[in-house]
Design an enzyme around this catalytic site. Structure first.
Site, PDB file in Angstrom:
ATOM      1  N   CYS A   2      -0.139   3.969   2.417  1.00 49.20           N
ATOM      2  CA  CYS A   2       0.351   3.483   3.862  1.00 49.20           C
ATOM      3  C   CYS A   2       1.757   3.766   4.217  1.00 49.20           C
ATOM      4  O   CYS A   2       2.193   4.291   5.302  1.00 49.20           O
ATOM      5  CB  CYS A   2      -0.144   2.036   4.076  1.00 49.20           C
ATOM      6  N   CYS A  53       0.669  -1.352  -0.004  1.00 48.42           N
ATOM      7  CA  CYS A  53       0.088   0.100   0.158  1.00 48.42           C
ATOM      8  C   CYS A  53       0.873   1.151   0.141  1.00 48.42           C
ATOM      9  O   CYS A  53       1.523   1.628   0.930  1.00 48.42           O
ATOM     10  CB  CYS A  53      -0.995   0.057   1.164  1.00 48.42           C
TER      11      CYS A  53
END
Length: 282
Positions: free
Chosen positions: A50, A47
């Site tokens: 993230c 991600c």
């Protein structure tokens, strides 16, 4: 109970030195012992946003300082599917602020920059010592009685919360624990009717604190057996009526319910709640 909290603290003390926990049960124990909420970051290695939050947000000193008011927990989106499904995580990064029993106060989907993150972290950094014992009891032994006591604690706690959004979410937690109380009730138990009535009254109490007088009025218009109420739940009923008529300015009924309140064994409890309710509206 003090012994229980001390043991919880000892069992997690060494782990507190790490920045992020990775196990929910451990984080819950730390949250109870330290009177903090849990901040959960659902993430994954693949991600990009993230990783950007790790680099540009979570690692910044200003954020770390505020994060000290929480128990930080990282949950891997790919490997912790049960928790992902339980909290309805359909995308990441997904940040959740929850209490020590896993009840959600706030969530946010998607990347948030440092300023945005600091904003909600500051807003929700609540000290939960007010309901520490009740939280520990429920965490250790969920039952209708421990859920009910915790619901009442969250109700009272909401009166001390200044931010309207946070107060509303604290009241939602109170309602969740009332729902949990109802689920844990056994219709065969001797006090079932009394407890069912108590839950209804406290749900109406949530509406009162939330400023939903129309819904509270509809509840109070229902035909209720006052004889049963006088045995078990008269105090809450008097309080709800007094607050309702006070809002409407009905002097005759205000006097009636004020007199009833003053006849209670613990009138000061309800007058304190009323004072806090008025103060929270100013």
């Amino acid at each position: 109970m003090k012994k229980l909290l001390f043991l919880l603290f000892l069992s997690t003390f060494k782990l507190c030195a790490t920045n992020w926990y990775t196990d929910l049960e451990t984080a819950q124990k730390v949250a109870i012992a330290s009177n903090k909420l849990i901040l959960v970051d659902f993430w994954a290695n693949w991600c990009g946003p993230c990783k950007k939050m790790d680099r540009d947000v979570w690692s910044k000193e200003e954020v770390k300082t505020v994060l000290d008011n929480y128990v930080p927990l990282k949950i891997d989106f790919d490997t912790r599917r049960q928790l992902v499904d339980q909290y309805g995580v359909h995308g990441i990064p997904f940040v959740v602020i929850m209490d020590a029993n896993g009840k959600v106060l706030y969530n946010k989907l998607g990347y948030t920059d440092k300023i945005q993150t600091l904003h909600f972290l500051e807003k929700y950094r609540l000290n939960t010592s007010f309901m520490q014992l009740e939280t520990a009891y429920f965490n250790r032994q969920p039952s209708y009685s421990t859920a009910l006591r915790l619901a009442q604690k969250y109700l009272d706690f909401s009166l001390y919360v200044e931010d309207p959004e946070v107060r509303k979410n604290v009241l939602s937690l109170a309602k969740e624990y009332l729902s949990e109380t109802e689920d844990l009730l056994d219709s065969e138990q001797a006090n079932y009717t009394m407890m069912e009535q108590k839950i209804e009254l406290l749900e109406a109490n949530v509406d009162l604190y939330d400023g939903n007088y129309r819904k509270l009025g509809r509840f109070l218009e229902k035909k209720i057996d006052e004889e049963d109420l006088r045995k078990y739940n008269w105090g809450v009923y008097c309080f709800l009526n007094y607050c309702m008529y006070k809002e409407e300015g009905d002097q005759r009924n205000i006097q009636k319910w004020e007199n009833e309140m003053n006849k209670l064994k613990n009138p000061e409890l309800y007058w304190t709640r009323y004072s806090k309710l008025i103060a929270s509206r100013e």
